[in-house]
Write a protein that holds these residues in place. Structure first.
Motif, PDB file in Angstrom:
ATOM      1  N   LYS A   1      -4.004   9.925  -2.360  1.00  0.00           N
ATOM      2  CA  LYS A   1      -5.044   9.207  -3.089  1.00  0.00           C
ATOM      3  C   LYS A   1      -4.696   8.961  -4.546  1.00  0.00           C
ATOM      4  O   LYS A   1      -5.264   8.101  -5.177  1.00  0.00           O
ATOM      5  CB  LYS A   1      -6.371   9.933  -2.974  1.00  0.00           C
ATOM      6  N   ASP A   2      -3.771   9.726  -5.112  1.00  0.00           N
ATOM      7  CA  ASP A   2      -3.400   9.562  -6.520  1.00  0.00           C
ATOM      8  C   ASP A   2      -2.169   8.678  -6.702  1.00  0.00           C
ATOM      9  O   ASP A   2      -1.617   8.628  -7.788  1.00  0.00           O
ATOM     10  CB  ASP A   2      -3.108  10.930  -7.147  1.00  0.00           C
ATOM     11  N   LEU A   3      -1.759   7.996  -5.659  1.00  0.00           N
ATOM     12  CA  LEU A   3      -0.542   7.193  -5.731  1.00  0.00           C
ATOM     13  C   LEU A   3      -0.828   5.804  -6.288  1.00  0.00           C
ATOM     14  O   LEU A   3      -1.844   5.185  -5.975  1.00  0.00           O
ATOM     15  CB  LEU A   3       0.080   7.047  -4.347  1.00  0.00           C
ATOM     16  N   THR A   4       0.083   5.334  -7.103  1.00  0.00           N
ATOM     17  CA  THR A   4       0.018   3.954  -7.561  1.00  0.00           C
ATOM     18  C   THR A   4       0.566   3.072  -6.439  1.00  0.00           C
ATOM     19  O   THR A   4       1.246   3.562  -5.529  1.00  0.00           O
ATOM     20  CB  THR A   4       0.874   3.758  -8.831  1.00  0.00           C
ATOM     21  N   PRO A   5       0.286   1.782  -6.465  1.00  0.00           N
ATOM     22  CA  PRO A   5       0.817   0.893  -5.410  1.00  0.00           C
ATOM     23  C   PRO A   5       2.344   0.956  -5.298  1.00  0.00           C
ATOM     24  O   PRO A   5       2.888   0.897  -4.197  1.00  0.00           O
ATOM     25  CB  PRO A   5       0.353  -0.489  -5.838  1.00  0.00           C
ATOM     26  N   GLU A   6       3.020   1.111  -6.425  1.00  0.00           N
ATOM     27  CA  GLU A   6       4.489   1.190  -6.394  1.00  0.00           C
ATOM     28  C   GLU A   6       4.948   2.477  -5.708  1.00  0.00           C
ATOM     29  O   GLU A   6       5.868   2.456  -4.892  1.00  0.00           O
ATOM     30  CB  GLU A   6       5.044   1.132  -7.818  1.00  0.00           C
ATOM     31  N   GLN A   7       4.288   3.592  -6.008  1.00  0.00           N
ATOM     32  CA  GLN A   7       4.641   4.865  -5.369  1.00  0.00           C
ATOM     33  C   GLN A   7       4.326   4.823  -3.875  1.00  0.00           C
ATOM     34  O   GLN A   7       5.070   5.355  -3.065  1.00  0.00           O
ATOM     35  CB  GLN A   7       3.877   6.015  -6.016  1.00  0.00           C
ATOM     36  N   ARG A   8       3.225   4.181  -3.537  1.00  0.00           N
ATOM     37  CA  ARG A   8       2.847   4.067  -2.125  1.00  0.00           C
ATOM     38  C   ARG A   8       3.890   3.259  -1.354  1.00  0.00           C
ATOM     39  O   ARG A   8       4.269   3.607  -0.241  1.00  0.00           O
ATOM     40  CB  ARG A   8       1.488   3.392  -2.040  1.00  0.00           C
ATOM     41  N   ARG A   9       4.379   2.173  -1.980  1.00  0.00           N
ATOM     42  CA  ARG A   9       5.407   1.342  -1.347  1.00  0.00           C
ATOM     43  C   ARG A   9       6.697   2.135  -1.163  1.00  0.00           C
ATOM     44  O   ARG A   9       7.339   2.078  -0.122  1.00  0.00           O
ATOM     45  CB  ARG A   9       5.659   0.097  -2.210  1.00  0.00           C
ATOM     46  N   ALA A  10       7.058   2.915  -2.180  1.00  0.00           N
ATOM     47  CA  ALA A  10       8.275   3.732  -2.106  1.00  0.00           C
ATOM     48  C   ALA A  10       8.148   4.782  -1.018  1.00  0.00           C
ATOM     49  O   ALA A  10       9.102   5.046  -0.269  1.00  0.00           O
ATOM     50  CB  ALA A  10       8.549   4.389  -3.450  1.00  0.00           C
ATOM     51  N   ALA A  11       6.968   5.384  -0.893  1.00  0.00           N
ATOM     52  CA  ALA A  11       6.752   6.387   0.154  1.00  0.00           C
ATOM     53  C   ALA A  11       6.857   5.751   1.536  1.00  0.00           C
ATOM     54  O   ALA A  11       7.418   6.336   2.464  1.00  0.00           O
ATOM     55  CB  ALA A  11       5.387   7.049  -0.022  1.00  0.00           C
ATOM     56  N   GLY A  12       6.342   4.531   1.665  1.00  0.00           N
ATOM     57  CA  GLY A  12       6.445   3.811   2.936  1.00  0.00           C
ATOM     58  C   GLY A  12       7.887   3.525   3.299  1.00  0.00           C
ATOM     59  O   GLY A  12       8.291   3.650   4.462  1.00  0.00           O
ATOM     60  N   GLN A  13       8.684   3.156   2.300  1.00  0.00           N
ATOM     61  CA  GLN A  13      10.098   2.885   2.559  1.00  0.00           C
ATOM     62  C   GLN A  13      10.836   4.157   2.962  1.00  0.00           C
ATOM     63  O   GLN A  13      11.684   4.133   3.854  1.00  0.00           O
ATOM     64  CB  GLN A  13      10.747   2.270   1.323  1.00  0.00           C
ATOM     65  N   GLN A  14      10.513   5.268   2.313  1.00  0.00           N
ATOM     66  CA  GLN A  14      11.153   6.535   2.664  1.00  0.00           C
ATOM     67  C   GLN A  14      10.777   6.955   4.079  1.00  0.00           C
ATOM     68  O   GLN A  14      11.612   7.458   4.830  1.00  0.00           O
ATOM     69  CB  GLN A  14      10.745   7.632   1.678  1.00  0.00           C
ATOM     70  N   THR A  15       9.529   6.717   4.446  1.00  0.00           N
ATOM     71  CA  THR A  15       9.082   7.047   5.800  1.00  0.00           C
ATOM     72  C   THR A  15       9.840   6.208   6.819  1.00  0.00           C
ATOM     73  O   THR A  15      10.289   6.726   7.848  1.00  0.00           O
ATOM     74  CB  THR A  15       7.568   6.804   5.930  1.00  0.00           C
ATOM     75  N   LYS A  16       9.987   4.919   6.543  1.00  0.00           N
ATOM     76  CA  LYS A  16      10.729   4.045   7.451  1.00  0.00           C
ATOM     77  C   LYS A  16      12.167   4.519   7.598  1.00  0.00           C
ATOM     78  O   LYS A  16      12.715   4.553   8.710  1.00  0.00           O
ATOM     79  CB  LYS A  16      10.727   2.604   6.947  1.00  0.00           C
ATOM     80  N   ARG A  17      12.794   4.892   6.468  1.00  0.00           N
ATOM     81  CA  ARG A  17      14.184   5.365   6.518  1.00  0.00           C
ATOM     82  C   ARG A  17      14.308   6.649   7.325  1.00  0.00           C
ATOM     83  O   ARG A  17      15.259   6.821   8.085  1.00  0.00           O
ATOM     84  CB  ARG A  17      14.717   5.592   5.111  1.00  0.00           C
ATOM     85  N   ALA A  18      13.356   7.558   7.162  1.00  0.00           N
ATOM     86  CA  ALA A  18      13.398   8.823   7.902  1.00  0.00           C
ATOM     87  C   ALA A  18      13.271   8.578   9.401  1.00  0.00           C
ATOM     88  O   ALA A  18      14.003   9.165  10.205  1.00  0.00           O
ATOM     89  CB  ALA A  18      12.290   9.750   7.421  1.00  0.00           C
ATOM     90  N   LYS A  19      12.346   7.693   9.794  1.00  0.00           N
ATOM     91  CA  LYS A  19      12.172   7.381  11.214  1.00  0.00           C
ATOM     92  C   LYS A  19      13.420   6.707  11.779  1.00  0.00           C
ATOM     93  O   LYS A  19      13.840   6.986  12.907  1.00  0.00           O
ATOM     94  CB  LYS A  19      10.950   6.495  11.412  1.00  0.00           C
ATOM     95  N   LYS A  20      14.024   5.841  10.992  1.00  0.00           N
ATOM     96  CA  LYS A  20      15.242   5.156  11.427  1.00  0.00           C
ATOM     97  C   LYS A  20      16.384   6.159  11.606  1.00  0.00           C
ATOM     98  O   LYS A  20      17.149   6.075  12.565  1.00  0.00           O
ATOM     99  CB  LYS A  20      15.627   4.094  10.398  1.00  0.00           C
TER     100      LYS A  20
END
Length: 66
Positions: free
Chosen positions: A36-55
């Motif tokens: 909940k305390d994430l900025t849109p940029e941090q949220r996008r970065a977290a999404g990219q890291q999640t995608k990389r981990a799943k890949k």
């Protein structure tokens, strides 16, 4: 008949394991700041890291088959 039952059980278990791994990655990604305390940029970065981990998990499974 036994082979068919084993095949179905393996398919179900494989799906459950995949869902569990993906859920674990999602939980670990959100745990950092609570989400909940994430900025849109941090949220996008977290999404990219999640995608990389799943890949990476998918690739390691593919390599493990050989």
């Amino acid at each position: 008949m036994n082979q068919i039952i084993n095949m179905v059980i393996r398919m179900v278990m494989r799906r459950m394991v995949n869902m569990g791994i993906n859920k674990g990655i999602d939980v670990a990604a959100k745990r950092g700041q609570g989400g909940k305390d994430l900025t849109p940029e941090q949220r996008r970065a977290a999404g990219q890291q999640t995608k990389r981990a799943k890949k990476a998990v998918r690739m390691s499974r593919r390599i493990g088959r050989f």
